[in-house]
Design an enzyme around this catalytic site. Structure first.
Site, PDB file in Angstrom:
ATOM      1  N   LEU A  89      53.238  23.756  -9.847  1.00 15.11           N
ATOM      2  CA  LEU A  89      52.034  23.660  -9.023  1.00 15.11           C
ATOM      3  C   LEU A  89      51.763  22.201  -8.624  1.00 15.11           C
ATOM      4  CD1 LEU A  89      49.747  25.237  -7.748  1.00 15.11           C
ATOM      5  CD2 LEU A  89      48.531  25.209  -9.934  1.00 15.11           C
ATOM      6  N   ASP A  92      49.952  27.446 -22.748  1.00 15.91           N
ATOM      7  CA  ASP A  92      49.154  26.599 -23.650  1.00 15.91           C
ATOM      8  C   ASP A  92      47.812  27.208 -24.048  1.00 15.91           C
ATOM      9  OD1 ASP A  92      51.204  24.865 -23.141  1.00 15.91           O
ATOM     10  OD2 ASP A  92      50.060  23.571 -21.781  1.00 15.91           O
ATOM     11  N   GLU A  95      16.343   7.572  -5.437  1.00 11.59           N
ATOM     12  CA  GLU A  95      15.180   6.759  -5.058  1.00 11.59           C
ATOM     13  C   GLU A  95      13.924   7.223  -5.794  1.00 11.59           C
ATOM     14  OE1 GLU A  95      17.376   8.281  -3.251  1.00 11.59           O
ATOM     15  OE2 GLU A  95      17.701   7.373  -1.290  1.00 11.59           O
ATOM     16  N   HIS A 146      16.603  12.934  -6.518  1.00  8.78           N
ATOM     17  CA  HIS A 146      17.442  11.912  -5.922  1.00  8.78           C
ATOM     18  C   HIS A 146      17.195  10.553  -6.587  1.00  8.78           C
ATOM     19  CE1 HIS A 146      18.136  14.228  -1.874  1.00  8.78           C
ATOM     20  NE2 HIS A 146      18.636  14.848  -2.925  1.00  8.78           N
ATOM     21  N   GLU A 178      45.252  19.783 -13.108  1.00 11.13           N
ATOM     22  CA  GLU A 178      45.978  19.575 -14.367  1.00 11.13           C
ATOM     23  C   GLU A 178      46.874  20.783 -14.537  1.00 11.13           C
ATOM     24  OE1 GLU A 178      42.836  17.808 -17.380  1.00 11.13           O
ATOM     25  OE2 GLU A 178      44.575  18.533 -18.478  1.00 11.13           O
TER      26      GLU A 178
HETATM   27  C1  AOF Z   1      19.274  10.528  -1.247  1.00  9.57           C
HETATM   28  N1  AOF Z   1      19.363  10.193  -2.566  1.00  9.57           N
HETATM   29  O1  AOF Z   1      20.188  10.491  -4.627  1.00  9.57           O
HETATM   30  C2  AOF Z   1      21.025  11.845  -2.911  1.00  9.57           C
HETATM   31  C3  AOF Z   1      20.964  12.158  -1.520  1.00  9.57           C
HETATM   32  O2  AOF Z   1      19.859  19.604  -1.409  1.00  9.57           O
HETATM   33  P1  AOF Z   1      19.108  18.315  -1.386  1.00  9.57           P
HETATM   34  O3  AOF Z   1      17.705  18.437  -0.934  1.00  9.57           O
HETATM   35  O4  AOF Z   1      19.231  17.560  -2.701  1.00  9.57           O
HETATM   36  O5  AOF Z   1      19.799  17.393  -0.264  1.00  9.57           O
HETATM   37  C4  AOF Z   1      21.162  17.111  -0.320  1.00  9.57           C
HETATM   38  C5  AOF Z   1      21.494  15.973   0.617  1.00  9.57           C
HETATM   39  O6  AOF Z   1      20.730  14.834   0.250  1.00  9.57           O
HETATM   40  C6  AOF Z   1      22.945  15.516   0.525  1.00  9.57           C
HETATM   41  O7  AOF Z   1      23.798  16.232   1.365  1.00  9.57           O
HETATM   42  C7  AOF Z   1      22.814  14.079   0.977  1.00  9.57           C
HETATM   43  O8  AOF Z   1      22.687  14.019   2.369  1.00  9.57           O
HETATM   44  C8  AOF Z   1      21.507  13.656   0.355  1.00  9.57           C
HETATM   45  N2  AOF Z   1      21.730  13.136  -0.999  1.00  9.57           N
HETATM   46  N3  AOF Z   1      20.104  11.463  -0.735  1.00  9.57           N
HETATM   47  O9  AOF Z   1      18.441   9.989  -0.518  1.00  9.57           O
HETATM   48  C9  AOF Z   1      20.182  10.814  -3.414  1.00  9.57           C
HETATM   49  N4  AOF Z   1      21.866  12.518  -3.760  1.00  9.57           N
HETATM   50 ZN    ZN Z   2      16.738  11.814  -0.979  1.00  9.49          ZN
END
Ligand code: AOF
Ligand code: ZN
Length: 361
Positions: free
Chosen positions: A295, A198, A50, A48, A290
């Site tokens: 569609l 295509d 942080e 994530h 696309e």
């Molecule tokens: C954060 N910072 O950069 C993100 C968050 O499957 P996991 O453990 O990665 O958890 C997914 C959940 O974490 C997602 O649904 C959302 O609530 C949170 N995402 N949270 O603190 C991040 N990408």
């Molecule tokens: Zn997180």
């Protein structure tokens, strides 16, 4: 700082699904507002944002203010809770743009920070943060991805001449940009008619960005996806999901193509709403359509288009050509589909306007 965190977050669009694309900036106000760490959600959704920023800041994180575009998580998922990581690193204040709609978090991250004595403000650039991750919000709240419909037309809205020529309506800058658009989506959807006409790859072929190609989805209502198409032949490298009708036993002669089913609607073809739900169930938050006029028109007629990405060439075809959209059952002006332009840019001699669906007043 929150704007800068949003810019960092944007880097994740299209490659972090089903997760949101989050950005984080750590600032030491006591050191002349020095930025000591920056992070964004990594490909695949973890680490994530942080954790990334904290790792870069090291010991300098102690006493910093954390600007985060989404509430730090409080659940144990693929990673430990970001709220705990911020507390342990000695962050002194947190500024959060928006509360996480994921029910596993949804206010608990904020509560955890405040309980640990960390002053936490919520709402700075909240609308911008939600707009950036509108796909994540849509999937959490409605079990659907957001839908961007891409079209490339002449100035008067035609996609092909009457002899069927359509390859070079817009120029190379517009085409390159459309590959960038692909990179920012989780999946790209087309119809079997376009595949047969295509034989497209539907990948992102910009130098250095080819790893950002979206999942390729084919609406194969006619059960005709051939094993020799460019899509099927490359399905082991970039995934291909074929959507067919429930109750039929057709299968592509290619083990790499994933076979998915939705109900068929008589006289209309595959159920598009069910398709969106199915894609959401598989984690897709941002879908790029696309496709050909048929569609594309179905998506518009069923009011499933959130954004139009309209590339326009400075040419005029006249009514001999093939119009980009078929009939939408518009009797009076009040029946038209309404959009608001949200961004426009020049691409060589062509231009691109992004239109966002105008919600009912
Ligand atoms: C954060 N910072 O950069 C993100 C968050 O499957 P996991 O453990 O990665 O958890 C997914 C959940 O974490 C997602 O649904 C959302 O609530 C949170 N995402 N949270 O603190 C991040 N990408
Ligand atoms: Zn997180």
């Amino acid at each position: 700082h929150m704007r800068s965190a949003l810019t960092l977050a944007r880097r994740g669009l299209g490659n972090v699904w089903p997760n949101p694309a989050v950005g984080c900036v750590l600032v030491r106000e006591d050191l002349n507002n020095r930025v000591v760490g920056r992070g964004w959600t990594q490909p695949g959704g973890s680490p994530h944002a942080e954790t990334e920023a904290l790792a870069r800041a090291g010991d300098l994180a102690r006493g910093a203010t954390a600007y985060v575009t989404l509430e730090p998580c409080s659940h144990i998922g693929r990673t430990d809770p970001c709220a705990d990581a911020l507390i342990e690193a000695g962050i002194s204040r947190t500024v959060v743009a928006a509360i996480d709609p994921d029910p596993r978090v949804s206010g608990r991250g904020i509560a955890r920070l405040r309980k640990a004595g960390i002053a936490t403000d919520v709402g700075l650039l909240g609308p911008e943060a939600k707009a950036l991750n509108s796909g994540f919000w849509r999937r959490q709240q409605s079990a659907r991805p957001i839908v961007t419909l891409k079209i490339a037309t002449t100035a008067d809205g035609f996609v092909a001449s009457r002899n069927g020529d359509s390859q070079w309506i817009t120029g190379s800058e517009a085409r390159q940009h459309s590959h960038f658009l692909r990179a920012q989506h989780d999946a790209i959807l087309t119809g079997i008619g376009t595949v047969e006409a295509d034989n497209p790859m539907l990948t992102c072929r910009l130098p250095g960005l080819s790893h950002l190609s979206p999942i390729r989805v084919v609406m194969d209502s006619k059960h005709r996806l051939g094993a020799e198409t460019s899509l099927a032949l490359s399905a082991d490298i970039v995934p291909v999901w074929r959507i067919g009708a429930e109750g039929t036993d057709f299968a592509v002669d290619s083990s790499a193509v994933v076979d998915l089913r939705v109900p068929n609607v008589p006289h209309e073809g595959l159920n598009l709403t069910a398709t969106l739900t199915l894609l959401s169930d598989h984690g897709v938050t941002r879908l790029l359509v696309e496709a050909g006029p048929k569609l594309s028109t179905s998506f518009l007629r069923q009011d499933l288009v959130d954004q139009l990405a309209w590339y326009r060439a400075p040419t005029v075809m006249g009514s001999d050509g093939l119009p980009v959209f078929g009939g939408l059952n518009v009797d009076g002006l009040a029946d038209m589909r309404g959009f608001a332009p949200s961004n426009t840019m020049e691409l060589g001699v062509d231009n691109l306007t992004i239109y966002t669906r105008r919600l009912e007043a």
